[in-house]
Design a protein around this motif. Structure first.
Motif, PDB file in Angstrom:
ATOM      1  N   UNK A  48       0.190  -6.436  -2.075  1.00  0.00           N
ATOM      2  CA  UNK A  48       0.328  -7.880  -1.901  1.00  0.00           C
ATOM      3  C   UNK A  48       1.749  -8.303  -1.558  1.00  0.00           C
ATOM      4  N   UNK A  49       2.740  -7.632  -2.121  1.00  0.00           N
ATOM      5  CA  UNK A  49       4.141  -7.983  -1.852  1.00  0.00           C
ATOM      6  C   UNK A  49       4.591  -7.576  -0.446  1.00  0.00           C
ATOM      7  N   UNK A  50       3.831  -6.668   0.187  1.00  0.00           N
ATOM      8  CA  UNK A  50       4.222  -6.191   1.519  1.00  0.00           C
ATOM      9  C   UNK A  50       3.458  -6.881   2.641  1.00  0.00           C
ATOM     10  N   UNK A  51       2.406  -7.605   2.320  1.00  0.00           N
ATOM     11  CA  UNK A  51       1.597  -8.223   3.372  1.00  0.00           C
ATOM     12  C   UNK A  51       2.374  -9.310   4.096  1.00  0.00           C
ATOM     13  N   UNK A  52       2.173  -9.394   5.421  1.00  0.00           N
ATOM     14  CA  UNK A  52       2.941 -10.349   6.221  1.00  0.00           C
ATOM     15  C   UNK A  52       2.093 -11.135   7.204  1.00  0.00           C
ATOM     16  N   UNK A  53       0.770 -11.106   7.070  1.00  0.00           N
ATOM     17  CA  UNK A  53      -0.067 -11.882   7.982  1.00  0.00           C
ATOM     18  C   UNK A  53      -0.049 -13.361   7.578  1.00  0.00           C
ATOM     19  N   UNK A  54      -0.528 -14.217   8.479  1.00  0.00           N
ATOM     20  CA  UNK A  54      -0.517 -15.656   8.241  1.00  0.00           C
ATOM     21  C   UNK A  54      -1.293 -16.002   6.971  1.00  0.00           C
ATOM     22  N   UNK A  55      -0.668 -16.767   6.096  1.00  0.00           N
ATOM     23  CA  UNK A  55      -1.312 -17.174   4.855  1.00  0.00           C
ATOM     24  C   UNK A  55      -0.969 -16.297   3.673  1.00  0.00           C
ATOM     25  N   UNK A  56      -0.255 -15.188   3.902  1.00  0.00           N
ATOM     26  CA  UNK A  56       0.140 -14.322   2.788  1.00  0.00           C
ATOM     27  C   UNK A  56       1.555 -14.683   2.347  1.00  0.00           C
ATOM     28  N   UNK A  57       2.526 -13.848   2.674  1.00  0.00           N
ATOM     29  CA  UNK A  57       3.910 -14.096   2.257  1.00  0.00           C
ATOM     30  C   UNK A  57       4.727 -14.735   3.370  1.00  0.00           C
ATOM     31  N   UNK A  58       5.537 -15.710   3.017  1.00  0.00           N
ATOM     32  CA  UNK A  58       6.538 -16.197   3.966  1.00  0.00           C
ATOM     33  C   UNK A  58       7.684 -15.196   4.090  1.00  0.00           C
ATOM     34  N   UNK A  59       8.018 -14.551   2.986  1.00  0.00           N
ATOM     35  CA  UNK A  59       9.013 -13.471   2.990  1.00  0.00           C
ATOM     36  C   UNK A  59       8.427 -12.301   2.210  1.00  0.00           C
ATOM     37  N   UNK A  60       8.049 -11.245   2.904  1.00  0.00           N
ATOM     38  CA  UNK A  60       7.537 -10.065   2.204  1.00  0.00           C
ATOM     39  C   UNK A  60       8.706  -9.195   1.757  1.00  0.00           C
ATOM     40  N   UNK A  61       8.831  -9.000   0.453  1.00  0.00           N
ATOM     41  CA  UNK A  61       9.955  -8.249  -0.103  1.00  0.00           C
ATOM     42  C   UNK A  61       9.837  -6.756   0.156  1.00  0.00           C
TER      43      UNK A  61
END
Length: 290
Positions: free
Chosen positions: A6-19
């Motif tokens: 979850x912290x790595x996801x970067x598709x629309x609607x997930x994270x604005x900044x994936x750590x």
């Protein structure tokens, strides 16, 4: 494993900044992240932006834990902006629930700068990186604001519609199943549809009759095709600096925590906290890479 994914996801609607970096199949917008590969097939590492969010100069302020005589990770980290607002969060607990939409990190940086300069903060509104629809404030109450999030649909001709954006947190697969359910129903108003979407973009072409097009327009295309949803900021419950659950009425109220730490009104551990960094250093911390 699910937390790391979850912290790595970067598709629309997930994270604005994936750590974390999604090196492999960490899930796509097509299935809302549920199509992530098994953990043994994917890899990750820290994103380069982490040291902008968690400056090395602040490492000495953290409360490091001790396990069997060995110093391990701190009890918590202190980012320069509130990541719970940047990436949003939702969940339930015993007697509590919470929902926090995503916010624009640049808006947050601007407000932190205003706080440091003893200026008033500007209201912040939900924002999702890569989202092509609209987010509008539709209601304001004493405790919280309601926003309407809208996808996009356009009329190509008198029988053809193009859907190029869905509402936030609705996967492409879910919407495909929704259209299929309409076609198989007894009172279907859709003749057929074609999907040209990929794992990042949404693209549906819907064919209707001239009569049904007119009826859909009268009802409202967005409503007819379920391309709107609402989110509210009235259910923001978070732990405060003392570990006590607190209800926050606005995102700006949560951001104000940062200034209290800088000023020393809130001590994050048993060490003195002060803003001893030169102005140039602070400016560097609040300068996000493009």
């Amino acid at each position: 494993m699910s937390t790391i994914i979850g912290m790595a996801q970067d598709f629309v609607g997930s994270n604005n900044i994936n750590l974390l970096l999604p090196n492999g199949q960490f899930g796509t917008r097509n299935q809302g992240g549920k199509d992530a590969a098994s953990a043994r097939y994917i890899f990750t590492s820290l994103s380069s932006i982490n040291r902008y969010l968690f400056p090395r100069e602040d490492d000495g302020l953290l409360d490091y834990l001790n396990e069997d005589g060995q110093s391990i990770e701190p009890s918590w980290y202190v980012p320069i902006i509130l990541m719970v607002l940047v990436n949003g969060s939702e969940g339930i607990g015993t007697g509590w629930s919470f929902y926090i939409p995503n916010y624009n990190p640049r808006d947050m940086v601007a407000n932190v700068r205003r706080l440091l300069n003893d200026e008033h903060m500007e209201p912040m509104h939900p924002w999702y990186r890569g989202f092509k629809g609209t987010i509008e404030q539709t209601a304001s109450k004493e405790f919280g604001v309601t926003y309407t999030i809208t996808g996009t649909i356009e009329e190509v001709n008198e029988t053809t519609l193009k859907i190029k954006e869905l509402t936030i947190r609705r996967s492409t697969q879910e919407y495909k199943e929704f259209l299929e359910s309409i076609i198989t129903s007894n009172d279907s108003f859709i003749k057929e549809f074609k999907q040209f979407s990929d794992d990042k973009t949404v693209d549906f072409e819907v064919i209707v009759t001239v009569e049904n097009m007119m009826l859909a327009e009268q009802e409202g295309l967005l409503k007819k095709f379920k391309l709107t949803t609402t989110v509210s900021t009235s259910n923001v419950h978070l732990f405060d600096s003392r570990g006590v659950i607190k209800k926050y009425d606005t995102p700006e109220e949560k951001v104000r925590f940062i200034l209290d730490v800088v000023k020393g009104d809130i001590i994050v551990n048993n060490r003195t906290v002060c803003c001893s960094l030169p102005c140039a250093e602070r400016e560097r911390f609040y300068s996000f890479p493009k």
